[in-house]
Design an enzyme around this catalytic site. Sequence first.
Site, PDB file in Angstrom:
ATOM      1  N   HIS A 165       0.808  -1.258  -0.040  1.00  0.00           N
ATOM      2  CA  HIS A 165       0.027  -0.146   0.124  1.00  0.00           C
ATOM      3  C   HIS A 165       0.788   1.514  -0.022  1.00  0.00           C
ATOM      4  O   HIS A 165       0.618   2.286   0.328  1.00  0.00           O
ATOM      5  CB  HIS A 165      -0.896  -0.160   1.118  1.00  0.00           C
ATOM      6  CG  HIS A 165      -2.456  -0.684   0.856  1.00  0.00           C
ATOM      7  ND1 HIS A 165      -2.759  -1.821   1.671  1.00  0.00           N
ATOM      8  CD2 HIS A 165      -3.118  -0.737  -0.082  1.00  0.00           C
ATOM      9  CE1 HIS A 165      -3.853  -2.256   1.185  1.00  0.00           C
ATOM     10  NE2 HIS A 165      -4.131  -1.402  -0.126  1.00  0.00           N
ATOM     11  N   ASP A 228      -6.516   5.556   9.309  1.00  0.00           N
ATOM     12  CA  ASP A 228      -7.851   5.554   8.792  1.00  0.00           C
ATOM     13  C   ASP A 228      -8.477   4.458   8.358  1.00  0.00           C
ATOM     14  O   ASP A 228      -9.424   4.405   8.097  1.00  0.00           O
ATOM     15  CB  ASP A 228      -7.727   7.029   7.962  1.00  0.00           C
ATOM     16  CG  ASP A 228      -7.532   8.260   8.599  1.00  0.00           C
ATOM     17  OD1 ASP A 228      -7.551   8.225   9.603  1.00  0.00           O
ATOM     18  OD2 ASP A 228      -7.253   9.163   7.746  1.00  0.00           O
ATOM     19  N   GLU A 344      -9.617  15.040  13.423  1.00  0.00           N
ATOM     20  CA  GLU A 344      -9.318  15.204  12.273  1.00  0.00           C
ATOM     21  C   GLU A 344      -9.829  16.336  11.510  1.00  0.00           C
ATOM     22  O   GLU A 344     -10.734  17.197  12.059  1.00  0.00           O
ATOM     23  CB  GLU A 344      -9.477  14.111  11.209  1.00  0.00           C
ATOM     24  CG  GLU A 344      -8.469  12.927  11.609  1.00  0.00           C
ATOM     25  CD  GLU A 344      -8.217  11.823  10.444  1.00  0.00           C
ATOM     26  OE1 GLU A 344      -8.881  12.012   9.390  1.00  0.00           O
ATOM     27  OE2 GLU A 344      -7.580  10.718  10.892  1.00  0.00           O
TER      28      GLU A 344
END
Length: 594
Positions: A165, A228, A344
Site C-alpha cells: 500500500h 484511517d 481530524e
Amino acid sequence: MSGLQRGPQTQKPGSPLQPQRFPSPPSFLLIPLISSSSSSSSSSPPLFFFSSFIMAFLKLTFSSLIFILTPLLFILLDHLHTHKYYNCSSSASPSPSLHHHITKLTGISTNSTTIASVSTDFGRVIKASPAGVFHPLSVTDITNLVRFSYEGPQRFTIAARGCGHSIRGQALAPGGVVVEMRSLMRVGVERIRVCSTEMYVDAGGEQLWIDVLHETLKYGLAPRSWTDYLYLTVGGTLSNAGVSGQAFLHGPQISNVHELDVITGKGEVVTCSENYNSELFFAVLGGLGQFGIITRARIALETAPERVRWVRLIYNDFSAFIRDQEWLISMDQEKKKKGFQYIEGSVIMEQGIKSGWRSSFFSGGDMEKIGGLGGEKQQGPIYCLEGSMYYNNVTASKVDQEVELLLQDLSFLPGFSFTHDVSYLHFLDRVHHGELKLRAKGLWDVPHPWLNFFVPKSRIQDINLGVFNAILKNNNSMGPILIYPVNKNKWDERMSAVIPEEEIFYSIGLLRSGLHDLEYLEKQNKEILHFCDQQGIRFKQYLPRYNTQAEWMNHFGSKWDAFVQMKMKYDPRAILSPGQGIFTSSLVDHHPNE
Ligand SMILES: Cc1cc2nc3c(=O)[nH]c(=O)nc-3n(C[C@H](O)[C@H](O)[C@H](O)COP(=O)(O)OP(=O)(O)OC[C@H]3O[C@@H](n4cnc5c(N)ncnc54)[C@H](O)[C@@H]3O)c2cc1C
C-alpha cells in the site's frame, strides 16, 4: 533442487509468535551454473553485466549464450512494460548473473503473474520488477533468505511486502526479492495473541490491523492508535509511523509498541524493546524498513468503547477552524469537560462544492446545504472539522450532553454541525466502506499520486493561503484533502520517524486519485513542495520517497548520522527495503566470508 532451506512450519508451542531460532548457519545448495569468477558481491550492476558478457564470449558455449540472452529478454520485456507508467525506477534491472542466482533459489517464484503482482504498489506511479518473489511459510524461512543474501556469494536486495500500500515504490525490490509477508498467514499458526491481563496484543508483522481489531474486540479491548484505513499491515505502518485522528492523544502507532521481534539485515533474529536492544527498537520504529523485518509487535491496548458519536462541523473561516482544532487537541481530557478522542479535518475545495461534491458521511440534503455555501457568498475553500467521542453503555446517558457542551465552545458556522452514531468497529473501518464503493466503480486500482507532509503550526496559515487558496484553487480531483494537528510530545525523539520541530504540527494529506490527470497532479505536488521550500517552511514529508542521498540527508536532518550508523550495524550490505531508495549499494566493501 538448489536453494533455501525451509524452516519449520509451526511456531514454538506456548510462544506462538516467537520466531524459531536457527542456531547454525543455514545450509544452501546453490548449483554453480556460473563460474566462481563471476562478479563479486560489491560490484556495481554494470560491472556484473560486463564481466558476464566477457565470460560468455570466452567460453563461447551455447549454454552460456542462452544464459545471457534469457535475462536480457526479461529486462527488455520489463522495460517495454515500464513505459506505461508516469515515472519508473532506474535501477530495476539486476545483472544477468545475479538474476540467475536469485531465480535458482528454492521457493523463489519467477512466474510472470506473480512478478507482475508485486511490481507496483497502491500508488501506481512507480513500476519495477523483482527477480523473484518469496512466499515464506515461517519466520525462519525469511531469516534464511536474508542470511543467504548477507553471507552468500552474491548480495541481493529484499523487500518485505505487507499489502504493497505504499505510494512511490517503497515496497518494491527492483531486481531483488520481494517477500510476501502475508504468506505467513497460510500456515494456520495463531499469529495474533491477546494478553487481556497485561493489556497488550502480540501480532505478526504481516497481520492486518482490521484482523488485530477483530481479535482484540473479542476481549473487549482494542489498540489505542490507528490509521484511517485498517487493511494495512502491522509491519508496514510501524515502519512509517501510523497516524490518524487518535495521534494527538496517544501518539502515532509507533508510540504504542512495547516490544518487537526483528530479522536484521544480517539475518539475526532480535527481540527488542525500550529496555533491551533499545537502539534497534527505536531505529526500526519509523525506520522505513531499513534495519530489520518486523515479525512480531507487542501493541498496547485499552478498553474498547462500544459506540462513537461522530461529528463533522463546517467552517468558512480558516483561522476559526484551526483555533478550534488546536484547542481540542490541547484539552486536558481528565478535567472539566470531556473532549474528543479522535480529531481530524479536511478541506473542501471551492471547485468541488460548485461541481457536485460527494461524501458518504453527509446525506443528500446535508450536501445541498453545505453546497449552498459555495458560489457568490463563498470565495475559497470551506473547512470541515471532524471529531469523535467514544462511549459505552454505562456512559451512554451522558454522551448527548457532553457533545453539546463541547460544541458550545467551538466556532463553526451556526447550523452546520452533522452527527452520526455508529459502532466503534464501523467507525474505525469507515474507509473500507468507501473502498468497496470505489472498487465497484473500478476507481480503486488507479494511480494515487498522494502527497503527505507535516507542517509546523506557525506556518499553517501560509499553507492555507499558498496551497489551498492558490496552487489547489481549481482542484477538482477525486480524493480527500486532510488537515489535522498533532502533539509532538506524543512522539519519542529516539524513534527514526522525523517530524517538524514545533510542539504542535499539522498532518496534511492530499489523497487524490490520478485516473486521467496523473501528470498534472504530480506537477502540482512538485509545485507545493517548491512553494514550501521557497517560503522556508520547515516541513517534513510523511511516507517520503527521494531520489538522492542528499535529499534523504535533508529529510532526516540531525537524525541522519545515527540513521547511517544503525544501517552500518544492522544492515551493512543494504539488503532491506531497497524501494525506499535511501541506500542504493552495500555500505561495506566485502561480504563477511571474504
Ligand atoms: C487507503 C490507504 C489509507 C492509508 N491511510 C493511512 C493513515 O491513515 N495513516 C498512515 O499513517 N498511513 C496510511 N496509509 C499509508 C500506509 O501506512 C502505508 O501504505 C504503509 O506502507 C503500510 O502499507 P502496507 O502494510 O501495505 O506496507 P507496504 O506498502 O507493503 O510496505 C511499506 C514499507 O514497509 C516495509 N515493510 C513492510 N512490511 C514490513 C515488515 N514486516 N517489517 C519491516 N518493514 C516492512 C516495506 O519494505 C516498505 O518499505 C494508507 C494507505 C492507503 C493505501
